[in-house]
Scaffold this active site. Sequence first.
Site, mmCIF file in Angstrom:
data_model
loop_
_atom_site.group_PDB
_atom_site.id
_atom_site.type_symbol
_atom_site.label_atom_id
_atom_site.label_comp_id
_atom_site.label_asym_id
_atom_site.label_seq_id
_atom_site.Cartn_x
_atom_site.Cartn_y
_atom_site.Cartn_z
ATOM 1 N N HIS A 88 0.850 -1.193 0.000
ATOM 2 C CA HIS A 88 0.000 0.000 0.000
ATOM 3 C C HIS A 88 0.885 1.243 0.000
ATOM 4 C CE1 HIS A 88 0.865 0.496 4.236
ATOM 5 N NE2 HIS A 88 0.261 -0.646 4.573
ATOM 6 N N HIS B 141 3.984 1.418 2.356
ATOM 7 C CA HIS B 141 5.157 0.665 1.898
ATOM 8 C C HIS B 141 5.816 1.392 0.728
ATOM 9 C CE1 HIS B 141 2.368 -2.815 3.144
ATOM 10 N NE2 HIS B 141 3.246 -2.678 4.109
ATOM 11 N N CYS C 255 3.133 -8.912 21.005
ATOM 12 C CA CYS C 255 2.319 -8.424 19.885
ATOM 13 C C CYS C 255 2.812 -9.138 18.634
ATOM 14 C CB CYS C 255 2.442 -6.911 19.709
ATOM 15 S SG CYS C 255 1.680 -6.374 18.153
ATOM 16 N N CYS D 271 3.847 -6.761 15.717
ATOM 17 C CA CYS D 271 5.203 -6.185 15.811
ATOM 18 C C CYS D 271 6.242 -7.289 15.892
ATOM 19 C CB CYS D 271 5.389 -5.360 17.083
ATOM 20 S SG CYS D 271 4.335 -3.948 17.261
ATOM 21 N N CYS E 293 -1.390 -3.257 21.991
ATOM 22 C CA CYS E 293 -0.087 -2.818 21.490
ATOM 23 C C CYS E 293 -0.164 -1.339 21.104
ATOM 24 C CB CYS E 293 0.272 -3.675 20.274
ATOM 25 S SG CYS E 293 1.404 -2.875 19.157
ATOM 26 N N HIS F 136 0.004 -1.149 16.983
ATOM 27 C CA HIS F 136 -1.065 -1.752 16.174
ATOM 28 C C HIS F 136 -2.443 -1.645 16.806
ATOM 29 C CE1 HIS F 136 2.590 -3.552 14.454
ATOM 30 N NE2 HIS F 136 1.918 -3.376 13.342
ATOM 31 N N LYS G 233 -5.452 6.524 10.143
ATOM 32 C CA LYS G 233 -4.319 5.624 10.063
ATOM 33 C C LYS G 233 -4.568 4.566 8.973
ATOM 34 C CE LYS G 233 -1.598 3.268 13.437
ATOM 35 N NZ LYS G 233 -1.312 2.992 14.814
ATOM 36 N N LYS H 143 -5.808 -2.241 8.275
ATOM 37 C CA LYS H 143 -6.423 -3.375 7.556
ATOM 38 C C LYS H 143 -7.933 -3.315 7.649
ATOM 39 C CE LYS H 143 -2.938 -6.795 7.229
ATOM 40 N NZ LYS H 143 -2.136 -7.672 8.002
HETATM 41 N N1 MSP Z 1 9.165 -6.757 8.185
HETATM 42 C C1 MSP Z 1 9.355 -5.594 8.963
HETATM 43 C C2 MSP Z 1 10.621 -4.880 8.584
HETATM 44 C C3 MSP Z 1 11.855 -5.697 8.692
HETATM 45 S S1 MSP Z 1 13.249 -4.828 8.171
HETATM 46 C C4 MSP Z 1 14.524 -5.758 8.588
HETATM 47 C C5 MSP Z 1 8.177 -4.649 8.749
HETATM 48 N N2 MSP Z 1 7.472 -4.824 7.645
HETATM 49 S S2 MSP Z 1 6.162 -3.994 7.247
HETATM 50 O O1 MSP Z 1 5.765 -4.521 5.996
HETATM 51 O O2 MSP Z 1 5.220 -4.053 8.310
HETATM 52 O O3 MSP Z 1 6.568 -2.513 7.145
HETATM 53 C C6 MSP Z 1 7.592 -2.135 6.321
HETATM 54 C C7 MSP Z 1 7.760 -0.646 6.247
HETATM 55 O O4 MSP Z 1 6.600 -0.009 5.756
HETATM 56 C C8 MSP Z 1 8.075 -0.004 7.598
HETATM 57 O O5 MSP Z 1 9.151 0.890 7.413
HETATM 58 C C9 MSP Z 1 6.866 0.778 7.910
HETATM 59 O O6 MSP Z 1 7.172 1.909 8.645
HETATM 60 C C10 MSP Z 1 6.403 1.147 6.510
HETATM 61 N N3 MSP Z 1 5.023 1.542 6.550
HETATM 62 C C11 MSP Z 1 3.926 0.747 6.755
HETATM 63 N N4 MSP Z 1 2.822 1.563 6.853
HETATM 64 C C12 MSP Z 1 3.207 2.855 6.732
HETATM 65 C C13 MSP Z 1 2.537 4.081 6.683
HETATM 66 N N5 MSP Z 1 1.243 4.171 6.872
HETATM 67 N N6 MSP Z 1 3.279 5.189 6.428
HETATM 68 C C14 MSP Z 1 4.620 5.133 6.183
HETATM 69 N N7 MSP Z 1 5.277 3.993 6.228
HETATM 70 C C15 MSP Z 1 4.625 2.857 6.613
HETATM 71 O O7 MSP Z 1 7.978 -3.771 9.563
#
Ligand code: MSP
Length: 704
Positions: A19, A22, A139, A142, A161, A164, A322, A325
């Site tokens: 999304h 990411h 959690c 996390c 948490c 989340h 925020k 999901k």
């Molecule tokens: N798998 C772990 C990271 C391991 S790195 C060795 C993880 N994955 S994640 O898919 O949940 O998130 C990956 C990245 O996406 C994180 O940096 C997270 O901050 C970013 N984002 C997820 N949602 C976000 C927003 N709403 N806004 C900005 N970045 C966000 O964490």
Amino acid sequence: MTRPFYVTTPIYYVNDVPHLGHAYTTIVADALARFHHMCGDDARFLTGTDEHGQKIVEAADRRGLTPQALCDEVAPRFRQTWLDLGMRFDEAVAHHGFARDFIRTTEPRHKAVVQALWSRILDRNPDDLFLASYEGWYCVDCETYYPESQLAKDPAGAWICPTHERPVAWVTKETSYFFRLSAYGERLLEHIERHPHFIQPEQYRNEVVSFIRGGLKDLSVSRTSFRWGIPVPEDPRHPGEAARHVMYVWFDALTNYLSALGDPFASPAPAVERYWSSAVHVIGKDILRFHAVYWPAFLLAAGLPLPRTILCHGWWSIGGRKISKSIPATRVSPLALAADLAGSSSVPATGIDAVRYFLLRETPLGNDGDLIYEGLIERYNADLANDLGNLINRSLTMIVRFGGGAAGARDAALAATGPHASLARVAVEAARDARMALDGFAPSRALEAVWRLVREANAYIAATEPWTLAKDPARKGELDHVLHTLAAALWWTRLLVAPVLPATAAALDGWLGAGVAERDARWPSEDGFGLDLPALRPTAATPLFPRIDDKRAAALLASWLPPELVGAGGPPVPAGGASPAAAPVAEAAAAAAPLLPTITYDDFAKLDLRVGVVVSARAVPKAKKLLELAVDLGEERPRTIVAGIAEHFAPDALVGRRVLVVANLAPRPLRGLTSEGMVLAAGDDAILALATVDAAAPPGTRVK
Ligand code: MSP
């Protein structure tokens, strides 16, 4: 020898699909890699997927798949999204001029390095990895334990948490390997002190320092309750024990940054030696502790150098909500948004540029960002359609029409005068400021600088009036110089926007006929404006960023369901059924807690419920969940109400809204304020919808 620049994104959990949040992390890293390559550095980009751990096991179970099957399905979706956003992997060097890698933690190349890292830590100091037992709140989202002091409580009193906002689970006593994190606090502080660039921006550095100063606890780094992880290598101290354990997913995942470069303990280890100490880990603020505390501690324990920088960004929300999901409207697909923005553009990939531009320009890196759709359209129209799109169209049209297919000719004497000189000065400043900003990880400032050039070039057209010069054969030399200067401005614009707007840069290459491949384009040298033009064969441009007129804006806004309407009053519900966005709310309600004991009407009548109108709203300092509202109940002065809704609503989105207030609740002190009532809301922390009335009842109207 060129300088190495190794930039990484977090690896994404495969229990989710890509999304906008990411995409943000990935686009930041991508833009930095492109910029450094253009500056002549030896850039290298890494992204990938995080595939082990309890969370993935549970997600696979829910879908009736094996964990491996889930990973094999989702990892390619991430890879494809980045590909669709313009990042090639396999033919990266030929195309971008630098390497791009996509790593999966289930790959053998990764597993081997994780095990080698574990063994090295054990070899260097057996005390660093020891068996002990632990119980506590976990959690799964996390993948981390939390002490109660860091948890919040939901209205029913369950621990949740802080990131989340979902219930944490109690994990009963389990024997696991522990990493002696507590022994590394001083060394980490010393490293942070000595390397001011280690954690950026500054606010996050301070956060990490106070976390470490608060005392580090040893960290559980293995699990025995499931098998989906990298096996712990044999431990001679406890024969047979290691076979019961798989590694904690964060120990495994963080190591991807190294394993993608090969085995750091091999000799030689060319890629590790070349790139490792230039590593910049781009991450979101939710995973700061793992990167700025755990990861460097593991590396110190293994005797390895630390990465250069942990670059931490804030979180994006959608219309004040925020990304979650449980609220489908917040799960914005970067590709769908790009396609909508591209509309009828002659170059559909510029829709992607528009998304990249908005994300990087709107909010300084490090701060939280909020995607307000109206703001997106406004910025698109002002900066891309108007400033940039017009500059490209008008300049190329004039170069072609008045220059007969050539890009004019420079007149050195004229270049030093009037508007010609000021455009050159602004261009040089733009290139310098943008370079400094990108070097300092501030893409929004870089784009501001580049747009000063774009606007100045538009002003130059207005000041020099090429169409007037073209009517007077005696001014042919002046016209040629103006056309040349416009071509120079376009060429520099093409170079300066390229890290963030690669599709625009490619389109400009085509129209300018520059014949420069993406991998060969270099950041301009600051004394070269007007002097560094490659041979050009300009042709007219087709519309790149077509303006979004009111009609299209209305259609787009209607299709991009504003998330503030989801649940709270609801979007217009189509006849015969609930809207798709409302469905998860209904599902959550069905699973809600059992009914409370029956009360009499007299009990109910004790409640004084009133219609209120929010007059103002602001954040309560140091309380991330609280907003201080001023609510008009038709009394002499608005009431102060402190509401725990800050993570669901941006303050500005609340002003003017009608809410329902418990008006006779005893006043209650909260964070130095006195809350004089309570605002009613439906749902829990995952979905929070404000209760309201469906007509404009005046403030103070009793609700019965
Ligand atoms: N798998 C772990 C990271 C391991 S790195 C060795 C993880 N994955 S994640 O898919 O949940 O998130 C990956 C990245 O996406 C994180 O940096 C997270 O901050 C970013 N984002 C997820 N949602 C976000 C927003 N709403 N806004 C900005 N970045 C966000 O964490």
